[in-house]
Design a protein around this motif. Structure first.
Motif, PDB file in Angstrom:
ATOM      1  N   TYR A  79       0.871  -1.178   0.000  1.00  0.00           N
ATOM      2  CA  TYR A  79       0.000   0.000   0.000  1.00  0.00           C
ATOM      3  C   TYR A  79       0.904   1.223   0.000  1.00  0.00           C
ATOM      4  O   TYR A  79       2.022   1.184   0.527  1.00  0.00           O
ATOM      5  CB  TYR A  79      -0.884   0.006   1.245  1.00  0.00           C
ATOM      6  N   TRP A  80       0.429   2.294  -0.532  1.00  0.00           N
ATOM      7  CA  TRP A  80       1.240   3.504  -0.590  1.00  0.00           C
ATOM      8  C   TRP A  80       0.338   4.722  -0.572  1.00  0.00           C
ATOM      9  O   TRP A  80      -0.865   4.652  -0.823  1.00  0.00           O
ATOM     10  CB  TRP A  80       2.100   3.508  -1.858  1.00  0.00           C
ATOM     11  N   TYR A  81       0.968   5.873  -0.260  1.00  0.00           N
ATOM     12  CA  TYR A  81       0.251   7.144  -0.324  1.00  0.00           C
ATOM     13  C   TYR A  81       1.079   8.186  -1.069  1.00  0.00           C
ATOM     14  O   TYR A  81       0.534   9.062  -1.705  1.00  0.00           O
ATOM     15  CB  TYR A  81      -0.076   7.645   1.082  1.00  0.00           C
ATOM     16  N   ARG A  82       2.387   8.066  -0.962  1.00  0.00           N
ATOM     17  CA  ARG A  82       3.283   9.013  -1.608  1.00  0.00           C
ATOM     18  C   ARG A  82       4.316   8.258  -2.444  1.00  0.00           C
ATOM     19  O   ARG A  82       4.522   7.059  -2.272  1.00  0.00           O
ATOM     20  CB  ARG A  82       4.022   9.863  -0.563  1.00  0.00           C
ATOM     21  N   LEU A  83       4.996   9.020  -3.289  1.00  0.00           N
ATOM     22  CA  LEU A  83       6.057   8.438  -4.104  1.00  0.00           C
ATOM     23  C   LEU A  83       7.146   7.826  -3.231  1.00  0.00           C
ATOM     24  O   LEU A  83       7.704   6.770  -3.552  1.00  0.00           O
ATOM     25  CB  LEU A  83       6.648   9.507  -5.025  1.00  0.00           C
ATOM     26  N   LEU A  91       6.396   4.229  -2.422  1.00  0.00           N
ATOM     27  CA  LEU A  91       6.698   3.311  -3.514  1.00  0.00           C
ATOM     28  C   LEU A  91       8.196   3.057  -3.608  1.00  0.00           C
ATOM     29  O   LEU A  91       8.635   1.918  -3.829  1.00  0.00           O
ATOM     30  CB  LEU A  91       6.181   3.893  -4.831  1.00  0.00           C
ATOM     31  N   ALA A  92       8.988   4.104  -3.421  1.00  0.00           N
ATOM     32  CA  ALA A  92      10.438   3.939  -3.482  1.00  0.00           C
ATOM     33  C   ALA A  92      10.937   3.026  -2.362  1.00  0.00           C
ATOM     34  O   ALA A  92      11.842   2.207  -2.574  1.00  0.00           O
ATOM     35  CB  ALA A  92      11.115   5.310  -3.408  1.00  0.00           C
ATOM     36  N   ARG A  93      10.363   3.154  -1.175  1.00  0.00           N
ATOM     37  CA  ARG A  93      10.754   2.272  -0.063  1.00  0.00           C
ATOM     38  C   ARG A  93      10.408   0.825  -0.372  1.00  0.00           C
ATOM     39  O   ARG A  93      11.205  -0.085  -0.125  1.00  0.00           O
ATOM     40  CB  ARG A  93      10.034   2.692   1.223  1.00  0.00           C
ATOM     41  N   ALA A 149      10.087  -0.554  -3.340  1.00  0.00           N
ATOM     42  CA  ALA A 149      10.948  -1.059  -4.405  1.00  0.00           C
ATOM     43  C   ALA A 149      12.340  -1.387  -3.878  1.00  0.00           C
ATOM     44  O   ALA A 149      12.938  -2.402  -4.263  1.00  0.00           O
ATOM     45  CB  ALA A 149      11.030  -0.028  -5.535  1.00  0.00           C
ATOM     46  N   ALA A 150      12.867  -0.551  -2.988  1.00  0.00           N
ATOM     47  CA  ALA A 150      14.184  -0.817  -2.410  1.00  0.00           C
ATOM     48  C   ALA A 150      14.156  -2.079  -1.559  1.00  0.00           C
ATOM     49  O   ALA A 150      15.091  -2.891  -1.596  1.00  0.00           O
ATOM     50  CB  ALA A 150      14.637   0.379  -1.577  1.00  0.00           C
ATOM     51  N   TRP A 151      13.070  -2.257  -0.803  1.00  0.00           N
ATOM     52  CA  TRP A 151      12.961  -3.462   0.033  1.00  0.00           C
ATOM     53  C   TRP A 151      12.868  -4.716  -0.843  1.00  0.00           C
ATOM     54  O   TRP A 151      13.508  -5.729  -0.561  1.00  0.00           O
ATOM     55  CB  TRP A 151      11.737  -3.346   0.939  1.00  0.00           C
ATOM     56  N   VAL A 152      12.084  -4.654  -1.901  1.00  0.00           N
ATOM     57  CA  VAL A 152      11.945  -5.800  -2.805  1.00  0.00           C
ATOM     58  C   VAL A 152      13.290  -6.155  -3.419  1.00  0.00           C
ATOM     59  O   VAL A 152      13.673  -7.335  -3.503  1.00  0.00           O
ATOM     60  CB  VAL A 152      10.904  -5.495  -3.899  1.00  0.00           C
ATOM     61  N   GLU A 153      14.038  -5.149  -3.851  1.00  0.00           N
ATOM     62  CA  GLU A 153      15.340  -5.410  -4.466  1.00  0.00           C
ATOM     63  C   GLU A 153      16.293  -6.068  -3.473  1.00  0.00           C
ATOM     64  O   GLU A 153      17.075  -6.954  -3.837  1.00  0.00           O
ATOM     65  CB  GLU A 153      15.944  -4.109  -4.975  1.00  0.00           C
ATOM     66  N   ASP A 154      16.202  -5.671  -2.204  1.00  0.00           N
ATOM     67  CA  ASP A 154      17.106  -6.213  -1.192  1.00  0.00           C
ATOM     68  C   ASP A 154      16.728  -7.626  -0.750  1.00  0.00           C
ATOM     69  O   ASP A 154      17.607  -8.409  -0.375  1.00  0.00           O
ATOM     70  CB  ASP A 154      17.119  -5.311   0.049  1.00  0.00           C
ATOM     71  N   LEU A 186      -3.577   4.348 -10.545  1.00  0.00           N
ATOM     72  CA  LEU A 186      -2.929   4.314 -11.857  1.00  0.00           C
ATOM     73  C   LEU A 186      -1.491   4.829 -11.828  1.00  0.00           C
ATOM     74  O   LEU A 186      -0.584   4.163 -12.342  1.00  0.00           O
ATOM     75  CB  LEU A 186      -3.773   5.109 -12.857  1.00  0.00           C
ATOM     76  N   PRO A 187      -1.228   5.988 -11.206  1.00  0.00           N
ATOM     77  CA  PRO A 187       0.178   6.419 -11.134  1.00  0.00           C
ATOM     78  C   PRO A 187       1.055   5.414 -10.384  1.00  0.00           C
ATOM     79  O   PRO A 187       2.194   5.168 -10.786  1.00  0.00           O
ATOM     80  CB  PRO A 187       0.098   7.760 -10.391  1.00  0.00           C
ATOM     81  N   GLY A 188       0.526   4.833  -9.311  1.00  0.00           N
ATOM     82  CA  GLY A 188       1.305   3.859  -8.550  1.00  0.00           C
ATOM     83  C   GLY A 188       1.606   2.606  -9.343  1.00  0.00           C
ATOM     84  O   GLY A 188       2.733   2.074  -9.296  1.00  0.00           O
ATOM     85  N   LEU A 189       0.616   2.089 -10.071  1.00  0.00           N
ATOM     86  CA  LEU A 189       0.836   0.890 -10.877  1.00  0.00           C
ATOM     87  C   LEU A 189       1.871   1.147 -11.970  1.00  0.00           C
ATOM     88  O   LEU A 189       2.736   0.292 -12.235  1.00  0.00           O
ATOM     89  CB  LEU A 189      -0.479   0.417 -11.501  1.00  0.00           C
ATOM     90  N   HIS A 190       1.793   2.309 -12.603  1.00  0.00           N
ATOM     91  CA  HIS A 190       2.790   2.639 -13.636  1.00  0.00           C
ATOM     92  C   HIS A 190       4.187   2.696 -13.024  1.00  0.00           C
ATOM     93  O   HIS A 190       5.147   2.177 -13.615  1.00  0.00           O
ATOM     94  CB  HIS A 190       2.439   3.975 -14.287  1.00  0.00           C
ATOM     95  N   TRP A 191       4.308   3.315 -11.848  1.00  0.00           N
ATOM     96  CA  TRP A 191       5.623   3.431 -11.214  1.00  0.00           C
ATOM     97  C   TRP A 191       6.167   2.054 -10.842  1.00  0.00           C
ATOM     98  O   TRP A 191       7.337   1.748 -11.079  1.00  0.00           O
ATOM     99  CB  TRP A 191       5.523   4.322  -9.975  1.00  0.00           C
ATOM    100  N   LEU A 192       5.307   1.220 -10.260  1.00  0.00           N
ATOM    101  CA  LEU A 192       5.751  -0.115  -9.872  1.00  0.00           C
ATOM    102  C   LEU A 192       6.152  -0.943 -11.095  1.00  0.00           C
ATOM    103  O   LEU A 192       7.133  -1.695 -11.053  1.00  0.00           O
ATOM    104  CB  LEU A 192       4.646  -0.821  -9.092  1.00  0.00           C
ATOM    105  N   ALA A 193       5.396  -0.829 -12.170  1.00  0.00           N
ATOM    106  CA  ALA A 193       5.727  -1.590 -13.377  1.00  0.00           C
ATOM    107  C   ALA A 193       7.109  -1.230 -13.901  1.00  0.00           C
ATOM    108  O   ALA A 193       7.827  -2.080 -14.435  1.00  0.00           O
ATOM    109  CB  ALA A 193       4.670  -1.354 -14.455  1.00  0.00           C
ATOM    110  N   GLU A 194       7.501   0.014 -13.735  1.00  0.00           N
ATOM    111  CA  GLU A 194       8.794   0.464 -14.234  1.00  0.00           C
ATOM    112  C   GLU A 194       9.932   0.185 -13.253  1.00  0.00           C
ATOM    113  O   GLU A 194      11.096   0.110 -13.665  1.00  0.00           O
ATOM    114  CB  GLU A 194       8.743   1.967 -14.525  1.00  0.00           C
ATOM    115  N   ASN A 195       9.629   0.029 -11.966  1.00  0.00           N
ATOM    116  CA  ASN A 195      10.693  -0.012 -10.965  1.00  0.00           C
ATOM    117  C   ASN A 195      10.827  -1.328 -10.208  1.00  0.00           C
ATOM    118  O   ASN A 195      11.839  -1.540  -9.536  1.00  0.00           O
ATOM    119  CB  ASN A 195      10.503   1.131  -9.968  1.00  0.00           C
ATOM    120  N   LEU A 196       9.834  -2.206 -10.295  1.00  0.00           N
ATOM    121  CA  LEU A 196      10.002  -3.527  -9.698  1.00  0.00           C
ATOM    122  C   LEU A 196      10.838  -4.408 -10.615  1.00  0.00           C
ATOM    123  O   LEU A 196      10.875  -4.181 -11.828  1.00  0.00           O
ATOM    124  CB  LEU A 196       8.636  -4.180  -9.466  1.00  0.00           C
TER     125      LEU A 196
END
Length: 369
Positions: free
Chosen positions: A242-246, A249-251, A253-258, A282-292
């Motif tokens: 779940y997210w509310y701010r960019l 999402l960045a947190r 993505a960093a956790w997933v990568e680690d 929609l903005p969150g899904l686009h960001w996740l698609a590009e960064n996961l």
């Protein structure tokens, strides 16, 4: 004798100058910033002006916290809540251990009420079925339903050999909050693990726009902690994002990568309004698609409109899995999901269910049943 240090907690009144989690410019005391997780208070918060936050004296002011639905730094018991989540709002101490989704998990997973899966499945022989948490854990008694206690879930649901059982751990706030409160005293996670679920989509804790930022941070931490507890009980578990701010999402993505979890899940069952879809989802899904990571499976619950499913397929491709309870709900009324929307055909439930599941699966190419 060792000196006990005070427990870190969000600042009262959402005062960023005194908050150990503030990451904004020019904090009053840079040395006090333990982990820069938050860019500042939530301008849309409806709770920051409460009597407790404004420190207005008067009888019963502190008692209000016991009935307040959110956790903020002004609460009289905020220290207890911070202790309950391990004294931090970070993710760095949680690793779900990697792993993979169970073999044979289909791209589309029908969610049912768990009462007649075998009857609905007679024509399909589908690879997996989901059951919501409220069908396993009672919202009225805050206890497991007797039919699931000390039994294998595959037997309870009437599944055939090889069919997978998926616990969809989402629910209304009173349900998931009760589960959090009772999980340790009643050994709920361990008892659910003993039921033999093949996959758990971990419960998610809400983030509403009018809540204080401290509640957002606590909710994300709770969602990850509960996933970790299911993993520690031996279950293949997918955390909910779940997210509310960019920065959220960045947190993630960093956790997933680690940590490389087996997948990530996104619960969209509560997204009712087009405005929420356009401004948040929609903005969150686009960001996740590009960064996961490009091969990481993504499991979305709650999409039913063909246009939105098509968009999710465009974003995530063959790694997308979809969970939906619409085929079961429609089948109870003899209705079928089609490209034109709901069709009330007065069909037999098994026929309606078969048609709807087949149609929704067709929206997800390269199905891996």
């Amino acid at each position: 004798m060792p000196v006990s240090l005070p427990l870190l907690a969000p600042a009262a009144g959402c005062d960023c100058r005194r908050c150990p989690w503030y990451a904004g410019p020019d904090p009053a005391d840079p040395a006090a910033v333990i982990a820069p997780l938050c860019s500042g208070s939530n301008a849309d918060c409806s709770y920051c002006g409460c009597a407790r936050a404004e420190a207005r004296p008067g009888p019963g002011v502190g008692d209000v916290c016991r009935t307040c639905p959110v956790r903020c730094g002004s609460r009289t018991d905020i220290g207890a809540w911070m202790a309950d989540v391990g004294g931090t709002l970070e993710f760095d101490d949680i690793d779900l251990g990697g792993g993979r989704l169970p073999a044979g998990l289909p791209r589309f997973i029908p969610q049912t009420d768990g009462s007649a899966v075998g009857a609905l499945d007679t024509q399909l022989r589908w690879g997996a079925y989901g059951v919501g948490l409220r069908r396993v854990f009672s919202p009225d008694t805050a206890a497991l339903y007797p039919r699931f206690v000390d039994r294998d879930v595959h037997d309870v649901l009437g599944l055939r050999p090889g069919q997978l059982a998926v616990l969809v751990g989402y629910g209304l706030d009173p349900l998931v909050e009760a589960f959090w409160t009772r999980r340790r005293t009643d050994r709920l996670v361990e008892r659910i693990a003993a039921q033999g679920w093949d996959l758990v989509l971990a419960p998610n804790y809400s983030i509403f726009g009018n809540w204080p930022r401290s509640q957002h941070l606590l909710s994300m931490r709770m969602s990850l902690l509960i996933a970790d507890e299911f993993v520690q009980a031996g279950m293949t578990t997918v955390p909910n994002l779940y997210w509310y701010r960019l920065e959220d999402l960045a947190r993630w993505a960093a956790w997933v990568e680690d940590t490389a979890p087996p997948a990530v899940a996104i619960n969209l069952q509560t997204v009712r309004q087009d405005s929420d879809w356009q401004t948040w989802v929609l903005p969150g899904l686009h960001w996740l698609a590009e960064n996961l990571p490009p091969q990481l499976p993504v499991i979305i619950t709650g999409l039913s409109r063909a246009a939105r499913i098509d968009l999710a397929v465009d974003l995530f491709g063959p790694r997308l899995h979809l969970v939906s309870q619409n085929p079961h709900q429609f089948a109870l009324h003899g209705a079928v999901m089609t490209a034109e929307g709901r069709q009330d055909l007065h069909a037999r439930p098994v026929d309606a269910f078969t048609a709807s599941v087949t149609y929704m699966a067709s929206l997800l190419p390269e199905d891996r049943r």
